[in-house]
Design an enzyme around this catalytic site. Structure first.
Site, PDB file in Angstrom:
ATOM      1  N   HIS A  27      -4.878   2.752   1.172  1.00 27.52           N
ATOM      2  CA  HIS A  27      -5.959   3.726   1.344  1.00 27.52           C
ATOM      3  C   HIS A  27      -6.400   3.858   2.798  1.00 27.52           C
ATOM      4  O   HIS A  27      -6.445   4.959   3.355  1.00 27.52           O
ATOM      5  CB  HIS A  27      -7.181   3.331   0.506  1.00 27.52           C
ATOM      6  N   ASP A  51      -4.830  -4.805  -1.270  1.00 26.34           N
ATOM      7  CA  ASP A  51      -5.279  -3.866  -2.301  1.00 26.34           C
ATOM      8  C   ASP A  51      -5.765  -2.550  -1.717  1.00 26.34           C
ATOM      9  O   ASP A  51      -5.593  -1.496  -2.336  1.00 26.34           O
ATOM     10  CB  ASP A  51      -6.406  -4.515  -3.117  1.00 26.34           C
TER      11      ASP A  51
END
Length: 514
Positions: free
Chosen positions: A267, A262
């Site tokens: 990121h 995730d």
């Protein structure tokens, strides 16, 4: 036919002689799939209004919603209005809203409904005539990845993906970009089989944050940083994304995905690439991406994954004065789930600049506070001409880039404590966006949506970056699934499992306390 790329300088609303003028999108519309979801209501629709309120959208800009709802244009307009009133960053102005509302349209239908996509094609053609959108349309896929293929094929079948001469069509897709390397390659093949590679915009909203972009300014605009941004002076780098919330109602998405897929795959590896990349020849999309891809291709994982990684799962505890549930007690989480809510990993970059400098990445839910930061921690001075007692509280120098929530940069260094004795202690010098600039930072989605409409892609990862990220993470996920121990439990409100502290302790280091 490949679309003609419309640059900012080709924008008829911008005078190319004055680079100081704001970037204003030319005639265009955005077609949004998934308009009933939280992302559309809380982020995308408010961001579009904020762009209009700042004068960065053309007068004829139009927004088309597509969903399986029995709505008319005015029903969708009401949804947009409520989202804007509740979540917009800029003040509500009636005249701005009226002009935006005039361009709001809605098309009902499911993703496999040929007639609905034919109606969508008729709708955007009408906008070209009525609103002057010029055949320029962006398709925002705020939908599950499993539906990307169907929607892209429908856009191709209905002719929506093919622009007329001089116009453009672009597609925007939200993460996750697959769940492993193989699925990412399949997804890329589907999307780029319909749209040219330079018309595909993969959204990583972290890359739209001001502080992430400021990282490049700090590095390459200041001679005081770049000379020491290497293994001669840097001891290690810590990249942290901590959340103080649990999974909420996202168990259907999160369980089986976990913290690493995730957050780390997209990121944090993007932040690593921006931190470690070499100076690009220029800051156009091609050269920035080229340097990021070089870094990601040089990343390697620990040989001993049991010692070089850690994962955990939050248990019940206290947070903010409230009693909170553990992960396994959350609605929708399977009994005995091994999905991690905390993940940490040591990575190394095989390059002349970074050889021997470990990069520690960590992310988790239900941690001590909400914070995202990049901490470049420097080596200790080779010689200190002070007594041991004078420097016993002295740590290591660091440059800390705070991505959220308090955007800014902190420098940590040693200074003398006032008094008759020589005593050196750590102090901080702080730069905060909110204190240094009168204009508030735009939301990340404002910047990213505007870049899509302008056709300026430096902040969007290409499929090569996505695949490199999965190349790094896949072996770790396989190890956790087949050989690793179950996730360690950690109490909500703490900073993660003991195994994460052990990971750092084995290297003679410790995690920063943000």
């Amino acid at each position: 036919m490949s679309p003609t790329r419309v640059t900012a300088d080709a924008n008829p609303l911008r005078d190319p002689r004055d680079k100081r003028l704001p970037r204003i999108a030319g005639p265009c519309s955005m077609v949004m799939f998934g308009v009933t979801g939280d992302l559309a209501r809380k982020k995308l629709m408010p961001a579009i209004y904020d762009l209009a309120n700042r004068g960065l959208l053309p007068p004829g800009f139009s927004l088309v919603g597509f969903a399986r709802r029995d709505w008319a244009d005015q029903d969708f307009g009401k949804i947009v209005y409520e989202s804007v009133k509740e979540h917009a960053r800029t003040p509500f102005r009636e005249e701005v809203w009226r002009n935006l509302a005039d361009g709001v349209r809605f098309v009902p239908g499911s993703f496999d409904d040929d007639a609905a996509f034919d109606l969508l094609a008729e709708t955007v053609a009408e906008l070209d005539e009525q609103r002057g959108t010029g055949g320029n349309h962006a398709f925002y896929l705020s939908i599950p990845p499993g539906s990307f293929s169907t929607v892209c094929q429908q856009l191709e079948r209905s002719g929506l993906s093919s622009p007329q001469q001089g116009a453009w069509r672009r597609v925007v897709i939200e993460k996750p970009f697959g769940h492993d390397l193989e699925s990412a390659r399949e997804l890329n093949a589907v999307v780029e089989g319909v749209f040219p590679a330079d018309s595909v915009f993969r959204i990583d909203h972290y890359l739209g944050k001001e502080t992430v972009q400021n990282l490049l300014a700090v590095r390459f605009a200041n001679t005081m940083f770049e000379p020491v941004w290497n293994n001669r002076y840097v001891d290690h780098v810590q990249i942290t994304m901590a959340e103080d919330i649990g999974i909420g109602g996202r168990a259907g998405y999160y369980d089986g995905i976990g913290a690493a897929r995730d957050v780390i795959q997209n990121h944090l590896l993007q932040l690593l690439a921006l931190t470690a990349m070499e100076e690009p020849v220029s800051f156009d999309a091609h050269n920035v991406r080229l340097e990021k891809e070089k870094v990601l291709s040089a990343v390697h994982i620990p040989q001993d994954l049991a010692r070089g990684t850690a994962r955990g799962q939050y248990s019940a505890g206290w947070q903010g004065g409230d009693k909170v549930l553990g992960y396994l007690e959350e609605d929708g989480v399977g009994d005995g789930s091994r999905t991690e809510t905390y993940a940490a990993v040591r990575l190394d970059v095989d390059s002349r600049r970074w050889a021997g400098v470990p990069f520690y990445l960590r992310t988790g839910k239900r941690l001590g506070k909400r914070v995202t930061e990049i901490a470049v921690v420097f080596k200790k001075a080779p010689h200190l001409p002070f007594t041991d007692t004078a420097t016993e509280e002295l740590g290591q120098n660091a440059v800390v880039i705070r991505v959220q929530p308090d955007e800014g940069v902190t420098l940590r260094f040693g200074a003398k404590v006032p008094g008759a004795q020589m005593e050196v202690r750590d102090v901080s010098m702080d730069f905060g966006y909110g204190r240094s600039f009168t204009e508030s930072s735009p939301e990340a989605y404002e910047r990213l949506i505007l870049d899509v409409l302008l056709g300026e892609p430096p902040l969007f990862p290409r499929h090569e970056e996505v695949e490199q990220s999965w190349r790094i993470l896949d072996p770790i996920e396989r190890f956790w699934a087949t050989e690793g121990d179950p996730p360690d439990q950690y109490s909500a409100g703490t900073w993660g499992p003991a195994s994460a502290d052990d990971l750092m302790r084995r290297d003679g280091r410790q995690w920063r306390l943000p």
